[in-house]
Enzyme design. Structure first.
Site, PDB file in Angstrom:
ATOM      1  N   PRO A  87      -4.163  16.025  40.882  1.00  0.00           N
ATOM      2  CA  PRO A  87      -3.234  15.364  41.820  1.00  0.00           C
ATOM      3  C   PRO A  87      -2.253  16.310  42.511  1.00  0.00           C
ATOM      4  O   PRO A  87      -1.704  15.945  43.551  1.00  0.00           O
ATOM      5  CB  PRO A  87      -2.472  14.370  40.918  1.00  0.00           C
ATOM      6  CG  PRO A  87      -2.567  14.964  39.550  1.00  0.00           C
ATOM      7  CD  PRO A  87      -3.915  15.621  39.485  1.00  0.00           C
ATOM      8  N   GLY A 128     -15.499  15.167  45.195  1.00  0.00           N
ATOM      9  CA  GLY A 128     -15.425  15.977  46.418  1.00  0.00           C
ATOM     10  C   GLY A 128     -15.485  17.457  46.134  1.00  0.00           C
ATOM     11  O   GLY A 128     -15.655  18.262  47.048  1.00  0.00           O
ATOM     12  N   THR A 136     -16.607  21.163  45.300  1.00  0.00           N
ATOM     13  CA  THR A 136     -17.815  21.905  45.683  1.00  0.00           C
ATOM     14  C   THR A 136     -17.965  23.120  44.760  1.00  0.00           C
ATOM     15  O   THR A 136     -17.065  23.439  43.992  1.00  0.00           O
ATOM     16  CB  THR A 136     -17.725  22.369  47.145  1.00  0.00           C
ATOM     17  OG1 THR A 136     -16.539  23.163  47.310  1.00  0.00           O
ATOM     18  CG2 THR A 136     -17.675  21.187  48.098  1.00  0.00           C
ATOM     19  N   ALA A 161     -20.055  14.059  47.577  1.00  0.00           N
ATOM     20  CA  ALA A 161     -20.268  14.509  48.956  1.00  0.00           C
ATOM     21  C   ALA A 161     -19.561  15.845  49.145  1.00  0.00           C
ATOM     22  O   ALA A 161     -18.434  16.019  48.681  1.00  0.00           O
ATOM     23  CB  ALA A 161     -19.723  13.481  49.950  1.00  0.00           C
ATOM     24  N   ASN A 165     -18.594  16.791  51.914  1.00  0.00           N
ATOM     25  CA  ASN A 165     -17.618  16.576  52.979  1.00  0.00           C
ATOM     26  C   ASN A 165     -17.460  15.072  53.217  1.00  0.00           C
ATOM     27  O   ASN A 165     -18.441  14.382  53.474  1.00  0.00           O
ATOM     28  CB  ASN A 165     -18.075  17.264  54.270  1.00  0.00           C
ATOM     29  CG  ASN A 165     -16.921  17.476  55.224  1.00  0.00           C
ATOM     30  OD1 ASN A 165     -16.231  16.524  55.570  1.00  0.00           O
ATOM     31  ND2 ASN A 165     -16.697  18.720  55.614  1.00  0.00           N
ATOM     32  N   HIS A 211     -12.448  28.476  56.695  1.00  0.00           N
ATOM     33  CA  HIS A 211     -11.531  27.691  55.860  1.00  0.00           C
ATOM     34  C   HIS A 211     -10.274  28.490  55.544  1.00  0.00           C
ATOM     35  O   HIS A 211     -10.237  29.709  55.718  1.00  0.00           O
ATOM     36  CB  HIS A 211     -12.210  27.289  54.543  1.00  0.00           C
ATOM     37  CG  HIS A 211     -13.137  26.135  54.675  1.00  0.00           C
ATOM     38  ND1 HIS A 211     -14.453  26.290  55.063  1.00  0.00           N
ATOM     39  CD2 HIS A 211     -12.949  24.797  54.495  1.00  0.00           C
ATOM     40  CE1 HIS A 211     -15.032  25.100  55.104  1.00  0.00           C
ATOM     41  NE2 HIS A 211     -14.143  24.177  54.761  1.00  0.00           N
ATOM     42  N   LYS A 266      -9.461  28.967  49.658  1.00  0.00           N
ATOM     43  CA  LYS A 266     -10.753  28.389  49.263  1.00  0.00           C
ATOM     44  C   LYS A 266     -11.490  29.355  48.333  1.00  0.00           C
ATOM     45  O   LYS A 266     -11.546  30.558  48.589  1.00  0.00           O
ATOM     46  CB  LYS A 266     -11.601  28.069  50.494  1.00  0.00           C
ATOM     47  CG  LYS A 266     -12.903  27.376  50.122  1.00  0.00           C
ATOM     48  CD  LYS A 266     -13.529  26.659  51.284  1.00  0.00           C
ATOM     49  CE  LYS A 266     -14.871  26.031  50.902  1.00  0.00           C
ATOM     50  NZ  LYS A 266     -14.724  24.992  49.863  1.00  0.00           N
ATOM     51  N   THR A 283     -20.090  22.233  52.521  1.00  0.00           N
ATOM     52  CA  THR A 283     -20.573  21.603  53.764  1.00  0.00           C
ATOM     53  C   THR A 283     -21.580  22.507  54.463  1.00  0.00           C
ATOM     54  O   THR A 283     -22.603  22.033  54.977  1.00  0.00           O
ATOM     55  CB  THR A 283     -19.384  21.317  54.694  1.00  0.00           C
ATOM     56  OG1 THR A 283     -18.452  20.514  53.975  1.00  0.00           O
ATOM     57  CG2 THR A 283     -19.826  20.605  55.957  1.00  0.00           C
TER      58      THR A 283
END
Ligand code: NAD
Length: 252
Positions: free
Chosen positions: A9, A90, A92, A114, A116, A146, A150, A157
Protein backbone atom coordinates in the site's frame (compact mmCIF):
# COMPACT_ATOMS: atom_id res chain seq x y z
CA UNK A 1 -19.30 -2.83 -2.68
CA UNK A 2 -16.15 -4.92 -3.22
CA UNK A 3 -13.89 -5.02 -0.15
CA UNK A 4 -10.28 -4.83 -1.33
CA UNK A 5 -6.98 -5.64 0.39
CA UNK A 6 -3.94 -3.92 -1.15
CA UNK A 7 -0.53 -5.59 -1.13
CA UNK A 8 2.23 -2.94 -1.08
CA UNK A 9 0.00 0.00 0.00
CA UNK A 10 2.91 2.42 0.46
CA UNK A 11 4.34 1.82 -3.02
CA UNK A 12 3.80 4.04 -6.06
CA UNK A 13 0.94 1.89 -7.34
CA UNK A 14 -0.39 0.84 -3.92
CA UNK A 15 -0.93 4.47 -2.92
CA UNK A 16 -2.56 5.22 -6.27
CA UNK A 17 -4.95 2.27 -5.88
CA UNK A 18 -6.01 3.57 -2.45
CA UNK A 19 -6.47 7.14 -3.80
CA UNK A 20 -8.42 5.94 -6.83
CA UNK A 21 -10.66 3.67 -4.73
CA UNK A 22 -11.52 6.57 -2.43
CA UNK A 23 -13.24 8.30 -5.39
CA UNK A 24 -15.38 5.27 -6.28
CA UNK A 25 -18.51 3.89 -4.67
CA UNK A 26 -18.15 0.28 -5.90
CA UNK A 27 -14.91 -0.54 -4.01
CA UNK A 28 -13.51 0.02 -0.54
CA UNK A 29 -9.90 -0.62 0.49
CA UNK A 30 -10.16 -2.26 3.92
CA UNK A 31 -6.55 -3.29 4.69
CA UNK A 32 -3.01 -3.19 3.30
CA UNK A 33 -0.07 -5.59 3.67
CA UNK A 34 3.61 -4.66 3.76
CA UNK A 35 6.80 -6.05 5.22
CA UNK A 36 8.31 -2.93 6.67
CA UNK A 37 5.67 -0.32 6.02
CA UNK A 38 3.84 2.39 7.95
CA UNK A 39 0.93 1.50 10.28
CA UNK A 40 -1.53 3.08 7.89
CA UNK A 41 -1.69 4.66 4.43
CA UNK A 42 -4.37 7.29 3.77
CA UNK A 43 -6.41 5.94 6.69
CA UNK A 44 -6.12 2.29 5.56
CA UNK A 45 -4.64 0.04 8.29
CA UNK A 46 -1.45 -1.77 7.23
CA UNK A 47 -0.79 -5.27 8.59
CA UNK A 48 2.46 -7.26 8.39
CA UNK A 49 2.39 -9.29 5.16
CA UNK A 50 3.25 -12.43 7.16
CA UNK A 51 -0.22 -12.19 8.78
CA UNK A 52 -2.09 -11.63 5.50
CA UNK A 53 -4.17 -14.84 5.60
CA UNK A 54 -5.64 -14.02 9.03
CA UNK A 55 -6.10 -10.34 8.12
CA UNK A 56 -8.00 -11.17 4.89
CA UNK A 57 -10.54 -13.00 7.06
CA UNK A 58 -10.51 -10.45 9.89
CA UNK A 59 -11.13 -7.50 7.54
CA UNK A 60 -13.60 -9.55 5.45
CA UNK A 61 -11.74 -8.78 2.20
CA UNK A 62 -13.36 -10.00 -1.04
CA UNK A 63 -10.32 -9.50 -3.33
CA UNK A 64 -6.61 -8.71 -2.92
CA UNK A 65 -4.95 -6.28 -5.36
CA UNK A 66 -1.20 -6.63 -5.70
CA UNK A 67 1.43 -4.24 -7.08
CA UNK A 68 4.66 -5.28 -5.36
CA UNK A 69 7.53 -7.61 -6.28
CA UNK A 70 7.20 -11.25 -7.41
CA UNK A 71 8.21 -12.81 -4.05
CA UNK A 72 5.60 -10.67 -2.25
CA UNK A 73 2.92 -11.64 -4.80
CA UNK A 74 3.69 -15.33 -4.37
CA UNK A 75 3.50 -15.10 -0.60
CA UNK A 76 0.17 -13.25 -0.93
CA UNK A 77 -1.04 -16.01 -3.29
CA UNK A 78 -0.55 -18.53 -0.47
CA UNK A 79 -2.50 -16.29 1.94
CA UNK A 80 -5.32 -15.80 -0.59
CA UNK A 81 -5.51 -19.54 -1.21
CA UNK A 82 -5.74 -20.16 2.53
CA UNK A 83 -8.41 -17.46 2.98
CA UNK A 84 -10.32 -18.29 -0.24
CA UNK A 85 -9.93 -14.75 -1.59
CA UNK A 86 -9.48 -13.85 -5.28
CA UNK A 87 -6.44 -11.94 -6.53
CA UNK A 88 -5.72 -9.19 -9.03
CA UNK A 89 -2.00 -9.18 -9.86
CA UNK A 90 -0.31 -6.18 -11.48
CA UNK A 91 3.24 -7.03 -10.44
CA UNK A 92 5.63 -7.86 -13.30
CA UNK A 93 8.97 -9.68 -13.55
CA UNK A 94 7.98 -13.29 -12.69
CA UNK A 95 10.20 -16.20 -13.72
CA UNK A 96 8.82 -19.57 -14.90
CA UNK A 97 8.59 -20.91 -11.37
CA UNK A 98 6.64 -17.80 -10.35
CA UNK A 99 4.16 -18.24 -13.19
CA UNK A 100 3.71 -21.91 -12.24
CA UNK A 101 2.99 -20.95 -8.62
CA UNK A 102 0.38 -18.43 -9.75
CA UNK A 103 -1.21 -21.19 -11.84
CA UNK A 104 -1.29 -23.38 -8.73
CA UNK A 105 -3.04 -20.66 -6.74
CA UNK A 106 -5.58 -20.22 -9.56
CA UNK A 107 -6.73 -23.81 -9.02
CA UNK A 108 -8.16 -22.68 -5.69
CA UNK A 109 -9.12 -19.01 -6.18
CA UNK A 110 -9.90 -16.73 -9.15
CA UNK A 111 -6.67 -14.96 -10.17
CA UNK A 112 -6.45 -12.21 -12.76
CA UNK A 113 -2.99 -11.11 -13.87
CA UNK A 114 -2.24 -8.35 -16.34
CA UNK A 115 1.07 -6.73 -17.19
CA UNK A 116 -0.85 -3.53 -17.88
CA UNK A 117 -4.25 -2.40 -16.57
CA UNK A 118 -4.60 0.55 -18.95
CA UNK A 119 -7.51 0.00 -21.33
CA UNK A 120 -5.53 1.79 -24.03
CA UNK A 121 -2.75 -0.78 -23.80
CA UNK A 122 -5.28 -3.55 -24.24
CA UNK A 123 -6.51 -1.75 -27.36
CA UNK A 124 -2.88 -1.37 -28.50
CA UNK A 125 -2.36 -5.15 -28.27
CA UNK A 126 -5.46 -5.73 -30.39
CA UNK A 127 -4.23 -3.12 -32.89
CA UNK A 128 -0.88 -4.93 -33.20
CA UNK A 129 -2.61 -8.23 -33.98
CA UNK A 130 -4.78 -6.51 -36.58
CA UNK A 131 -2.01 -4.48 -38.20
CA UNK A 132 0.89 -6.89 -38.60
CA UNK A 133 -0.61 -9.14 -41.30
CA UNK A 134 -0.85 -6.04 -43.54
CA UNK A 135 2.90 -5.33 -43.28
CA UNK A 136 4.47 -8.80 -43.44
CA UNK A 137 7.95 -7.75 -44.64
CA UNK A 138 8.41 -4.65 -42.49
CA UNK A 139 11.18 -4.39 -39.87
CA UNK A 140 9.80 -4.36 -36.32
CA UNK A 141 11.33 -2.54 -33.33
CA UNK A 142 9.92 -2.21 -29.82
CA UNK A 143 10.76 0.47 -27.26
CA UNK A 144 9.55 1.20 -23.75
CA UNK A 145 10.34 4.02 -21.30
CA UNK A 146 9.69 4.06 -17.54
CA UNK A 147 10.63 5.94 -14.36
CA UNK A 148 14.06 5.48 -12.82
CA UNK A 149 12.71 3.28 -9.98
CA UNK A 150 11.50 0.46 -12.21
CA UNK A 151 13.24 -2.83 -11.40
CA UNK A 152 12.49 -5.26 -14.24
CA UNK A 153 13.43 -4.75 -17.89
CA UNK A 154 12.05 -4.90 -20.44
CA UNK A 155 8.69 -4.04 -18.91
CA UNK A 156 6.01 -6.67 -18.53
CA UNK A 157 3.94 -4.75 -21.08
CA UNK A 158 6.81 -4.83 -23.59
CA UNK A 159 7.00 -8.60 -23.08
CA UNK A 160 3.25 -8.91 -23.68
CA UNK A 161 3.62 -6.78 -26.84
CA UNK A 162 6.47 -9.05 -27.97
CA UNK A 163 4.33 -12.16 -27.39
CA UNK A 164 1.52 -10.53 -29.38
CA UNK A 165 3.95 -9.79 -32.23
CA UNK A 166 5.28 -13.36 -32.12
CA UNK A 167 1.75 -14.71 -32.55
CA UNK A 168 1.79 -12.99 -35.97
CA UNK A 169 5.46 -13.04 -36.97
CA UNK A 170 8.39 -15.43 -36.38
CA UNK A 171 10.82 -12.88 -34.92
CA UNK A 172 13.55 -13.24 -32.31
CA UNK A 173 14.16 -10.42 -29.82
CA UNK A 174 17.52 -8.64 -29.68
CA UNK A 175 17.80 -6.70 -26.42
CA UNK A 176 19.68 -3.50 -27.34
CA UNK A 177 22.52 -3.33 -29.86
CA UNK A 178 26.15 -2.43 -29.49
CA UNK A 179 29.25 -2.61 -31.65
CA UNK A 180 29.12 -4.58 -34.91
CA UNK A 181 25.42 -5.40 -34.87
CA UNK A 182 23.87 -5.61 -38.35
CA UNK A 183 20.15 -6.23 -38.36
CA UNK A 184 18.86 -9.70 -39.16
CA UNK A 185 15.57 -9.68 -41.08
CA UNK A 186 13.95 -11.99 -38.52
CA UNK A 187 14.82 -9.96 -35.46
CA UNK A 188 12.99 -7.39 -33.39
CA UNK A 189 15.05 -4.92 -31.39
CA UNK A 190 13.74 -4.38 -27.85
CA UNK A 191 14.87 -1.29 -25.94
CA UNK A 192 14.25 -0.16 -22.34
CA UNK A 193 14.87 3.43 -21.20
CA UNK A 194 14.73 4.49 -17.52
CA UNK A 195 14.43 8.17 -16.62
CA UNK A 196 12.66 10.56 -14.26
CA UNK A 197 9.11 9.65 -13.26
CA UNK A 198 7.80 8.59 -16.67
CA UNK A 199 4.66 6.52 -16.02
CA UNK A 200 5.02 4.19 -18.99
CA UNK A 201 5.52 4.60 -22.73
CA UNK A 202 5.44 1.78 -25.27
CA UNK A 203 5.92 1.91 -29.02
CA UNK A 204 6.10 -0.67 -31.78
CA UNK A 205 7.30 0.52 -35.16
CA UNK A 206 6.93 -1.40 -38.41
CA UNK A 207 9.13 0.13 -41.08
CA UNK A 208 9.19 -0.51 -44.81
CA UNK A 209 11.49 1.44 -47.11
CA UNK A 210 9.04 4.27 -47.75
CA UNK A 211 6.84 4.34 -44.66
CA UNK A 212 6.84 3.81 -40.91
CA UNK A 213 3.84 2.60 -38.97
CA UNK A 214 3.98 3.54 -35.27
CA UNK A 215 1.67 1.97 -32.68
CA UNK A 216 2.18 3.55 -29.31
CA UNK A 217 0.69 4.22 -25.88
CA UNK A 218 1.60 6.77 -23.20
CA UNK A 219 0.24 6.51 -19.68
CA UNK A 220 -0.11 10.01 -18.27
CA UNK A 221 -0.96 9.05 -14.70
CA UNK A 222 -0.72 5.89 -12.57
CA UNK A 223 -4.44 6.23 -11.84
CA UNK A 224 -5.14 4.68 -15.25
CA UNK A 225 -3.56 1.40 -14.03
CA UNK A 226 -5.31 1.67 -10.65
CA UNK A 227 -8.71 2.20 -12.29
CA UNK A 228 -8.26 -0.91 -14.45
CA UNK A 229 -7.07 -3.00 -11.49
CA UNK A 230 -10.11 -1.92 -9.44
CA UNK A 231 -12.43 -2.72 -12.37
CA UNK A 232 -10.77 -6.15 -12.37
CA UNK A 233 -11.27 -6.50 -8.59
CA UNK A 234 -15.00 -5.80 -8.91
CA UNK A 235 -15.25 -8.26 -11.81
CA UNK A 236 -13.29 -11.10 -10.22
CA UNK A 237 -15.17 -11.09 -6.94
CA UNK A 238 -17.89 -13.30 -8.42
CA UNK A 239 -15.75 -15.54 -10.64
CA UNK A 240 -14.88 -19.22 -10.16
CA UNK A 241 -11.28 -20.28 -9.46
CA UNK A 242 -9.07 -20.02 -12.56
CA UNK A 243 -6.64 -17.77 -14.44
CA UNK A 244 -8.09 -14.65 -16.04
CA UNK A 245 -6.69 -11.63 -17.86
CA UNK A 246 -7.76 -8.03 -18.34
CA UNK A 247 -9.43 -8.90 -21.65
CA UNK A 248 -12.07 -10.81 -19.64
CA UNK A 249 -12.96 -7.57 -17.84
CA UNK A 250 -13.00 -5.46 -21.00
CA UNK A 251 -15.11 -8.00 -22.91
CA UNK A 252 -17.60 -8.58 -20.08
P1 NAD B 1 7.12 0.36 -5.70
O1 NAD B 1 8.52 -0.07 -5.48
O2 NAD B 1 6.80 1.82 -5.63
O3 NAD B 1 6.14 -0.37 -4.63
C1 NAD B 1 6.28 -1.73 -4.28
C2 NAD B 1 5.80 -1.88 -2.83
O4 NAD B 1 5.81 -3.26 -2.49
C3 NAD B 1 6.70 -1.15 -1.82
O5 NAD B 1 5.93 -0.24 -1.06
C4 NAD B 1 7.22 -2.28 -0.92
O6 NAD B 1 7.32 -1.89 0.44
C5 NAD B 1 6.12 -3.34 -1.10
N1 NAD B 1 6.57 -4.68 -0.75
C6 NAD B 1 7.80 -5.24 -0.91
N2 NAD B 1 7.81 -6.49 -0.40
C7 NAD B 1 6.56 -6.72 0.09
C8 NAD B 1 5.93 -7.83 0.72
N3 NAD B 1 6.61 -8.97 0.98
N4 NAD B 1 4.63 -7.74 1.05
C9 NAD B 1 3.93 -6.61 0.82
N5 NAD B 1 4.47 -5.51 0.22
C10 NAD B 1 5.77 -5.59 -0.14
O7 NAD B 1 6.69 -0.26 -7.10
P2 NAD B 1 5.51 0.23 -8.09
O8 NAD B 1 6.02 1.26 -9.04
O9 NAD B 1 4.27 0.50 -7.31
O10 NAD B 1 5.32 -1.10 -8.98
C11 NAD B 1 5.02 -2.35 -8.36
C12 NAD B 1 4.86 -3.41 -9.43
O11 NAD B 1 3.71 -3.11 -10.22
C13 NAD B 1 6.03 -3.54 -10.41
O12 NAD B 1 6.23 -4.91 -10.70
C14 NAD B 1 5.55 -2.80 -11.65
O13 NAD B 1 6.15 -3.26 -12.84
C15 NAD B 1 4.08 -3.16 -11.61
N6 NAD B 1 3.19 -2.25 -12.33
C16 NAD B 1 2.20 -2.83 -13.04
C17 NAD B 1 1.27 -2.06 -13.68
C18 NAD B 1 0.14 -2.73 -14.41
O14 NAD B 1 -0.73 -2.03 -14.99
N7 NAD B 1 0.07 -4.08 -14.37
C19 NAD B 1 1.36 -0.66 -13.63
C20 NAD B 1 2.38 -0.09 -12.88
C21 NAD B 1 3.29 -0.90 -12.22
Amino acid sequence: MTRVAVNGPAGRMGQTVIETAADRDDVEVVVGFDVDGPDEVQGVPVVDAADAADALAEYDADVAVDFTVPEATLSLAEACTEAGVGMVVGTTGFDEDGFARLDDAAEDVPLLKATNFARGVHALLRAISEALPAVPEYDLELMETHHNGKIDAPSGTAKTMLETVQEERDVEPVYGREGHAPRDEDEIGVFARRAGDIRGEHELIAAGNDEVLSLSHHAEDRSVFAAGALDAAVWIENQDPGRYDFGNVIDQ
